[in-house]
Design an enzyme around this catalytic site. Structure first.
Site, PDB file in Angstrom:
ATOM      1  N   CYS A 154      12.887   7.342  -1.146  1.00  0.00           N
ATOM      2  CA  CYS A 154      11.611   6.972  -1.746  1.00  0.00           C
ATOM      3  C   CYS A 154      11.775   6.768  -3.248  1.00  0.00           C
ATOM      4  CB  CYS A 154      10.576   8.053  -1.462  1.00  0.00           C
ATOM      5  SG  CYS A 154       9.003   7.812  -2.328  1.00  0.00           S
ATOM      6  N   ASP A 196      14.535   8.011   3.548  1.00  0.00           N
ATOM      7  CA  ASP A 196      13.887   7.096   4.485  1.00  0.00           C
ATOM      8  C   ASP A 196      14.953   6.593   5.450  1.00  0.00           C
ATOM      9  OD1 ASP A 196      11.377   7.240   3.177  1.00  0.00           O
ATOM     10  OD2 ASP A 196      12.010   5.720   1.732  1.00  0.00           O
ATOM     11  N   ILE A 216       0.847  -1.188   0.000  1.00  0.00           N
ATOM     12  CA  ILE A 216       0.000   0.000   0.000  1.00  0.00           C
ATOM     13  C   ILE A 216       0.884   1.239   0.000  1.00  0.00           C
ATOM     14  CG2 ILE A 216      -1.759   1.293   1.266  1.00  0.00           C
ATOM     15  CD1 ILE A 216      -2.768  -1.382   2.346  1.00  0.00           C
ATOM     16  N   GLU A 217       0.661   2.119  -0.953  1.00  0.00           N
ATOM     17  CA  GLU A 217       1.478   3.330  -1.060  1.00  0.00           C
ATOM     18  C   GLU A 217       1.160   4.252   0.107  1.00  0.00           C
ATOM     19  OE1 GLU A 217       2.768   6.925  -1.387  1.00  0.00           O
ATOM     20  OE2 GLU A 217       0.677   6.820  -2.072  1.00  0.00           O
ATOM     21  N   SER A 218       2.202   4.783   0.751  1.00  0.00           N
ATOM     22  CA  SER A 218       2.037   5.433   2.050  1.00  0.00           C
ATOM     23  C   SER A 218       1.291   6.768   1.982  1.00  0.00           C
ATOM     24  CB  SER A 218       3.398   5.623   2.722  1.00  0.00           C
ATOM     25  OG  SER A 218       4.257   6.426   1.936  1.00  0.00           O
ATOM     26  N   LYS A 219       1.530   7.584   0.946  1.00  0.00           N
ATOM     27  CA  LYS A 219       0.802   8.857   0.882  1.00  0.00           C
ATOM     28  C   LYS A 219      -0.689   8.611   0.713  1.00  0.00           C
ATOM     29  CE  LYS A 219       0.258  13.239  -1.550  1.00  0.00           C
ATOM     30  NZ  LYS A 219       0.729  14.134  -2.634  1.00  0.00           N
ATOM     31  N   HIS A 271      10.393   1.079   1.346  1.00  0.00           N
ATOM     32  CA  HIS A 271      10.884   0.372   2.532  1.00  0.00           C
ATOM     33  C   HIS A 271      10.805  -1.151   2.358  1.00  0.00           C
ATOM     34  CE1 HIS A 271       9.295   4.265   3.824  1.00  0.00           C
ATOM     35  NE2 HIS A 271       9.901   4.172   4.992  1.00  0.00           N
ATOM     36  N   GLY A 318       4.391  11.594   7.894  1.00  0.00           N
ATOM     37  CA  GLY A 318       2.959  11.784   7.726  1.00  0.00           C
ATOM     38  C   GLY A 318       2.129  11.004   8.723  1.00  0.00           C
TER      39      GLY A 318
END
Length: 281
Positions: free
Chosen positions: A189, A196, A88-91, A228, A258
């Site tokens: 990233c 990161d 799942i993409e973090s933003k 990551h 975030g």
């Protein structure tokens, strides 16, 4: 460097683009990234992975409204199984969580169930969700990774280009069971190239791994662009390829961004990860 950062599967991501915040619940904000993007390069097949594991997320900025309109807060712990089709993409995860802020739910359990359903759908795999009260953490101390820290070696490094060749011939001699730790893991990233920062624990049984070679290898991630989860799988595969341990576990805990931190682990043996915060988390 990776060669898939321009892959069509990444072009529609909101990551690195100006994005409005939604005030109402919107699961369509979640965006998936196929794990196959980097696994194909590593020669991994979804039906025959050399490891099991999970991506453990901590959600520090989680809030919604109860039926009386009063804001509620919790800290979420998410475990996304490494066998899922997608990460799942973090933003997008952050934007999705923010869409809960002005949305009413009848209970904390209703929020947990909704998160589990939405995240499982996006990841196309198993997701476990736990929501904890803030009071659960009042007596929780900061933790440190168990193991021998390899960071203070008297060596000189002047090359920060990623290469796994540092691990060639790095293991030899008698068989040992040990755990090595470094707090110097830094990558960037895949899309934005923002740094990161992480700590990594490598637990193995096999021929003894040379500390200097391992540290040089980990430091070479410093200008490497990958997510990551992808970095942890790359470390696992490289150590297995060049050092050939009988058992191996790689566990990294990254600093938050975030309101989220991501803590992936991969192992080919029994492993129960400690999930407490490290000093930089």
């Amino acid at each position: 460097m990776t060669n898939y950062d321009q892959h069509h599967a990444l072009q529609s991501l909101t990551l690195g683009k100006p994005t409005p915040y939604r005030e109402r619940y919107d699961p369509s904000l979640l965006q998936a990234v196929p794990r196959a993007l980097n696994r194909d390069l590593l020669g991994l097949q979804a039906t025959a992975l050399p490891f099991h594991g999970a991506d453990i997320w901590t959600l520090y900025e989680l809030s919604w409204l109860n039926d009386a309109g009063i804001p509620q807060v919790a800290i979420g712990e998410i475990a996304l199984n490494a066998t899922s089709t997608n990460l799942i993409e973090s933003k997008s995860f952050k934007l999705y969580l923010n869409s809960l802020n002005q949305t009413s739910f009848p209970s904390r359990e209703a929020v947990r169930v909704r998160l589990a359903e939405d995240l499982s759908r996006c990841a196309d795999g198993e997701v476990q969700v736990v929501l904890r009260a803030l009071s659960d953490f009042t007596s929780s101390p900061l933790l440190d990774f168990d193991g021998e820290c390899i960071d203070d070696q008297p060596i000189h490094i002047d090359d920060y280009t990623f290469t796994n060749r540092y691990l060639e011939g790095a293991a030899g001699g008698s068989v040992v069971s040990e755990t090595l730790v470094s707090h110097l893991l830094k990558s960037n990233c895949l899309i934005t190239h923002q740094p990161d920062w992480g700590s990594v624990q490598i637990r193995y049984r096999g021929a003894r791994i040379d500390r200097e070679a391992l540290l040089r290898y980990l430091v070479s991630f410093r200008q490497h662009n990958e997510f990551h989860e992808q970095c942890v799988e790359r470390i696992f595969c490289d150590v297995m390829q060049f050092c050939r341990p009988e058992t191996l576990t790689v566990y990294a805990r990254y600093t938050r961004r975030g309101g989220l931190d991501i803590n992936p682990w991969r192992s080919n043996t029994h492993f129960s990860p400690a999930t407490g915060r490290l000093a930089r988390q």
